[in-house]
Design a protein around this motif. Structure first.
Motif, PDB file in Angstrom:
ATOM      1  N   THR A   1      14.032   3.561  36.061  1.00 59.97           N
ATOM      2  CA  THR A   1      14.570   4.878  36.546  1.00 59.97           C
ATOM      3  C   THR A   1      16.032   4.804  37.136  1.00 59.97           C
ATOM      4  OG1 THR A   1      13.540   3.952  38.522  1.00 59.97           O
ATOM      5  CG2 THR A   1      12.260   5.665  37.379  1.00 59.97           C
ATOM      6  N   ILE A   2      16.708   3.542  36.776  1.00 56.93           N
ATOM      7  CA  ILE A   2      18.169   3.540  36.988  1.00 56.93           C
ATOM      8  C   ILE A   2      18.766   4.641  36.283  1.00 56.93           C
ATOM      9  CG2 ILE A   2      19.996   2.306  37.110  1.00 56.93           C
ATOM     10  CD1 ILE A   2      18.417  -0.259  37.837  1.00 56.93           C
ATOM     11  N   PRO A   3      19.898   5.376  36.449  1.00 52.59           N
ATOM     12  CA  PRO A   3      20.751   6.252  35.674  1.00 52.59           C
ATOM     13  C   PRO A   3      21.110   5.547  34.441  1.00 52.59           C
ATOM     14  CG  PRO A   3      21.270   6.708  38.109  1.00 52.59           C
ATOM     15  CD  PRO A   3      20.413   5.348  38.046  1.00 52.59           C
ATOM     16  N   ASN A   4      20.972   6.212  33.299  1.00 56.67           N
ATOM     17  CA  ASN A   4      21.435   5.406  32.154  1.00 56.67           C
ATOM     18  C   ASN A   4      22.740   5.038  31.962  1.00 56.67           C
ATOM     19  OD1 ASN A   4      21.669   6.462  28.623  1.00 56.67           O
ATOM     20  ND2 ASN A   4      20.376   5.031  29.390  1.00 56.67           N
ATOM     21  N   TYR A   5      23.132   3.753  31.645  1.00 58.54           N
ATOM     22  CA  TYR A   5      24.453   3.247  31.414  1.00 58.54           C
ATOM     23  C   TYR A   5      25.367   3.564  32.839  1.00 58.54           C
ATOM     24  CZ  TYR A   5      23.029   2.690  26.783  1.00 58.54           C
ATOM     25  OH  TYR A   5      22.436   2.200  25.673  1.00 58.54           O
ATOM     26  N   SER A   6      24.718   3.392  33.931  1.00 59.12           N
ATOM     27  CA  SER A   6      25.343   3.752  35.091  1.00 59.12           C
ATOM     28  C   SER A   6      26.234   2.431  35.523  1.00 59.12           C
ATOM     29  CB  SER A   6      24.475   4.064  36.309  1.00 59.12           C
ATOM     30  OG  SER A   6      23.635   3.219  36.449  1.00 59.12           O
ATOM     31  N   GLY A   7      25.982   1.347  35.122  1.00 55.72           N
ATOM     32  CA  GLY A   7      26.520   0.115  35.425  1.00 55.72           C
ATOM     33  C   GLY A   7      26.362  -0.402  37.165  1.00 55.72           C
ATOM     34  N   ILE A   8      25.350  -0.067  37.603  1.00 57.99           N
ATOM     35  CA  ILE A   8      25.064  -0.239  38.869  1.00 57.99           C
ATOM     36  C   ILE A   8      24.568  -1.462  39.073  1.00 57.99           C
ATOM     37  CG2 ILE A   8      25.474   2.009  39.664  1.00 57.99           C
ATOM     38  CD1 ILE A   8      22.516   2.156  40.053  1.00 57.99           C
ATOM     39  N   SER A   9      23.855  -2.101  38.142  1.00 56.94           N
ATOM     40  CA  SER A   9      22.757  -3.116  38.111  1.00 56.94           C
ATOM     41  C   SER A   9      22.981  -4.373  37.283  1.00 56.94           C
ATOM     42  CB  SER A   9      21.548  -2.579  37.884  1.00 56.94           C
ATOM     43  OG  SER A   9      21.193  -2.537  36.395  1.00 56.94           O
TER      44      SER A   9
ATOM     45  N   PHE B   1      18.164   9.310  45.034  1.00 59.43           N
ATOM     46  CA  PHE B   1      19.570   8.529  45.296  1.00 59.43           C
ATOM     47  C   PHE B   1      20.432   9.300  44.220  1.00 59.43           C
ATOM     48  CE2 PHE B   1      18.514   5.809  42.083  1.00 59.43           C
ATOM     49  CZ  PHE B   1      19.447   4.802  41.871  1.00 59.43           C
ATOM     50  N   THR B   2      21.834   9.397  44.761  1.00 60.87           N
ATOM     51  CA  THR B   2      22.773  10.052  43.730  1.00 60.87           C
ATOM     52  C   THR B   2      24.014   9.368  43.464  1.00 60.87           C
ATOM     53  OG1 THR B   2      23.513  11.399  45.550  1.00 60.87           O
ATOM     54  CG2 THR B   2      22.028  12.498  44.666  1.00 60.87           C
ATOM     55  N   SER B   3      24.226   8.137  44.316  1.00 64.13           N
ATOM     56  CA  SER B   3      25.269   7.207  43.984  1.00 64.13           C
ATOM     57  C   SER B   3      24.870   5.989  44.308  1.00 64.13           C
ATOM     58  CB  SER B   3      26.587   7.634  45.303  1.00 64.13           C
ATOM     59  OG  SER B   3      25.963   7.378  46.276  1.00 64.13           O
ATOM     60  N   TYR B   4      25.692   4.905  43.911  1.00 64.44           N
ATOM     61  CA  TYR B   4      25.452   3.704  44.268  1.00 64.44           C
ATOM     62  C   TYR B   4      26.561   2.541  43.727  1.00 64.44           C
ATOM     63  CZ  TYR B   4      22.440  -0.644  45.459  1.00 64.44           C
ATOM     64  OH  TYR B   4      21.877  -1.531  46.036  1.00 64.44           O
ATOM     65  N   PRO B   5      26.959   1.749  44.490  1.00 57.41           N
ATOM     66  CA  PRO B   5      28.220   0.852  44.073  1.00 57.41           C
ATOM     67  C   PRO B   5      27.929   0.244  42.557  1.00 57.41           C
ATOM     68  CG  PRO B   5      27.515   0.075  46.263  1.00 57.41           C
ATOM     69  CD  PRO B   5      26.404   1.020  45.586  1.00 57.41           C
ATOM     70  N   SER B   6      29.085   0.365  42.034  1.00 54.32           N
ATOM     71  CA  SER B   6      29.218  -0.588  40.487  1.00 54.32           C
ATOM     72  C   SER B   6      28.879  -1.961  40.715  1.00 54.32           C
ATOM     73  CB  SER B   6      30.542  -0.335  39.939  1.00 54.32           C
ATOM     74  OG  SER B   6      30.643  -1.256  38.893  1.00 54.32           O
TER      75      SER B   6
ATOM     76  N   THR C   1      29.939  -4.243  38.921  1.00 57.16           N
ATOM     77  CA  THR C   1      31.144  -5.214  38.694  1.00 57.16           C
ATOM     78  C   THR C   1      32.399  -4.916  39.875  1.00 57.16           C
ATOM     79  OG1 THR C   1      31.832  -3.518  37.024  1.00 57.16           O
ATOM     80  CG2 THR C   1      30.609  -5.429  36.330  1.00 57.16           C
ATOM     81  N   THR C   2      32.652  -3.546  39.734  1.00 55.48           N
ATOM     82  CA  THR C   2      33.933  -3.146  40.734  1.00 55.48           C
ATOM     83  C   THR C   2      33.485  -2.967  42.127  1.00 55.48           C
ATOM     84  OG1 THR C   2      33.610  -0.711  40.379  1.00 55.48           O
ATOM     85  CG2 THR C   2      35.118  -2.252  38.896  1.00 55.48           C
ATOM     86  N   HIS C   3      32.267  -2.620  42.485  1.00 55.26           N
ATOM     87  CA  HIS C   3      31.767  -2.340  43.869  1.00 55.26           C
ATOM     88  C   HIS C   3      32.255  -0.916  44.278  1.00 55.26           C
ATOM     89  CE1 HIS C   3      30.272  -6.309  43.696  1.00 55.26           C
ATOM     90  NE2 HIS C   3      31.465  -6.791  43.791  1.00 55.26           N
ATOM     91  N   ASP C   4      33.127  -0.266  43.374  1.00 54.72           N
ATOM     92  CA  ASP C   4      33.265   1.196  43.720  1.00 54.72           C
ATOM     93  C   ASP C   4      32.125   1.718  43.818  1.00 54.72           C
ATOM     94  OD1 ASP C   4      36.111   0.350  43.953  1.00 54.72           O
ATOM     95  OD2 ASP C   4      36.357   0.817  41.954  1.00 54.72           O
TER      96      ASP C   4
END
Length: 523
Positions: free
Chosen positions: A315-323, A356-361, A363-366
């Motif tokens: 259920t993590i957004p596809n290719y979002s790079g948050i995990s 949820f609609t956002s989360y830190p990267s 790698t970059t934490h942005d």
């Protein structure tokens, strides 16, 4: 993409794996305990192996037989063979018309358009997993009464049988709600030809197996709680409440007496179980709270063994790079219309509650902003940020579900809502920061309860079964309840009678033609 095998296995082969005398050592207890669904007996040292003709003479053997009936609970969320991100859990969410998907590989478009058939994703895995569970439960139910052991009392034996019969009831409950008439198999088989059976009407499965199994378990001395995750008395009664509520509904039309039986069992859980709502929704995604608080019965997962919860990455957004996960699937997420259907100010739809609609990267934490709302109900923070192995359980029954079952069933049985029913609904609304409801008539209260089930239990594989048993669908655009037949989803597809039952998988009807004809609208 999915790969079809050259030779379909079928229910006969599934039972052969578990039950045939010709296959010795069919229950390897060490293996069962490694994948069985109750965490505290994952570490037991069991080295013996048993077949259907083995002589059993210890409490440990009886316990292992009961444990074996748990292992296919993971089939409720299991991965589809040969697919990418195709888990059985997806099916019941895709069907509602209130979910979208980032993954074309999961066959989502076939459910979005309602153009699925007997060879489509998921149906075969659901069928196989549920019948494997039935087979393991049947073996336990047959063998446990034969065990003579000084360390196994009659009461303990009855309680182990109560666990196995509750699980068999649960597996069959899924089967009849999904497929309607199904083969009635209640004992390990010794002849493959005996498994070439016709289908038994769903009502008879309820009357012969599901309800008697649960009534038996209800007479046991199982405790109302079990911190290890095993079947407890609250599980028995919550399942029985759900069964009677479904039995009363459109498929069986069991009537007022079934609603009364449902209300009786759910009220037992509410008044005797000692369960409490978690103060915060995020308490439900804290692994430390497994099998406690409002959780009544869960499928057990653990980050320390291969059986980690797959829903976190799914259920993590596809290719979002948050995990830390190599694969972020985005397999299921809510439609904008469903999100907009929540009442103004509802906490459940606020950021990092249910969605949820956002989360830190990673790698970059942005901050990464998503194009949609995504499901937060299985967001295991430690798994996402560190281990990529989710320790969260998957919930089958929790207190809010039982509260709403009681509210609905008592309203139907008594011709209107009583004070307790209103109070339970208001407890759920209070946690969502919503004002309490006042006096409502029977129909208005019923629709309030149905709406709360949509919002509270969303994406827990409850909504589709609610739609089918009530023959009603909440229209997220108009806010009214449409008739199931004729409801048009936001994707432009229209439910018909065909959608009330899933097709029997072609690989099963190929192996056993006695299962034919298939359900209406399917070959």
């Amino acid at each position: 993409m999915r790969k079809e095998s050259k030779k379909d296995e079928g229910v006969l082969n599934q039972y052969k794996r578990i039950n045939m005398k010709n296959f010795k050592n069919i229950l390897v207890i060490a293996g069962v305990l490694l994948v069985c669904s109750c965490k505290k007996f994952l570490n037991e040292d069991q080295k013996s192996a048993y077949g259907t003709d083995s002589q059993l003479s210890s409490e440990r053997a009886a316990r292992a037989l009961a444990n074996g009936a748990y292992q296919n609970l993971t089939g409720l969320v299991a991965g589809q063979n040969g697919s990418y991100g195709g888990n059985t859990w997806n099916l019941m969410e895709f069907m509602t018309g209130k979910a979208n998907s980032d993954l074309g590989q999961t066959g989502f478009v076939n459910y979005q358009t309602l153009n699925y058939n007997s060879t489509s994703f998921y149906f075969d895995t659901w069928w196989q997993q549920m019948y494997l569970g039935v087979g393991a439960a049947n073996l336990a139910i047959q063998k446990i009464p034969t065990i003579t052991a000084a360390d196994l009392s009659a009461t303990e034996k009855t309680n182990l049988l109560a666990e196995a019969r509750t699980l068999r009831a649960l597996y069959y409950f899924y089967l009849v709600r999904m497929f309607g008439a199904v083969p009635e198999i209640t004992a390990p088989q010794t002849d493959l030809n005996a498994l070439k059976v016709t289908r038994t009407p769903a009502k008879q499965i309820y009357d012969d197996i599901i309800i008697p199994d649960l009534l038996f378990a209800e007479q046991s001395t199982l405790p109302y709680k079990d911190p290890t995750g095993k079947v407890n008395m609250a599980t028995v009664k919550a399942l029985l409440a759900d069964v009677y509520l479904t039995y009363a509904g459109a498929a069986i039309n069991g009537g007022p007496s079934a609603y009364a039986e449902s209300a009786k069992r759910s009220l037992d859980v509410l008044t005797k179980g000692g369960y409490t709502l978690f103060p915060n929704y995020t308490d439900m995604i804290n692994p430390a709270n497994k099998n406690s608080g409002e959780f009544i019965f869960q499928v057990q997962f653990a980050a320390s063994i291969p059986a980690t919860n797959p829903l976190t990455s799914l259920t993590i957004p596809n290719y979002s790079g948050i995990s830390k996960y190599a694969d972020e699937y985005g397999s299921v997420y809510p439609t904008p219309q469903f999100i907009a259907s929540y009442p103004a100010g509802d906490k459940r739809v606020q950021e990092k509650q249910f969605f949820f609609t956002s989360y830190p990267s990673i790698t970059t934490h942005d901050t990464v902003y998503f194009k949609n709302h995504y499901i937060y109900k299985w967001f295991d923070v430690n798994a996402v940020t560190t281990t990529a192995k989710s320790d969260l359980n998957y919930t089958i029954y929790r207190l809010a579900d039982v509260m709403l079952m009681y509210a609905e069933a008592s309203n139907e049985a008594e011709g209107g809502p009583n004070a307790a029913a209103i109070g339970y609904v208001n407890q759920i609304r209070a946690r969502a920061n919503l004002a309490p409801i006042g006096a409502l008539g029977k129909d208005a209260f019923e629709q309030e309860v149905w709406s709360e089930r949509y919002w509270e239990l969303c994406f827990e594989n409850k909504m589709w079964f609610d739609m089918v048993r009530t023959r009603k669908v909440r229209n997220d655009v108009t806010g009214i309840f449409d008739n199931f037949v004729g409801h048009k989803t936001v994707f432009g597809a229209t439910f018909t009678e065909k959608q009330l039952l899933f097709p029997l998988p072609k690989q099963e009807t190929d192996v056993n033609p006695k299962l034919l004809p298939n359900n209406p609208g399917f070959n």
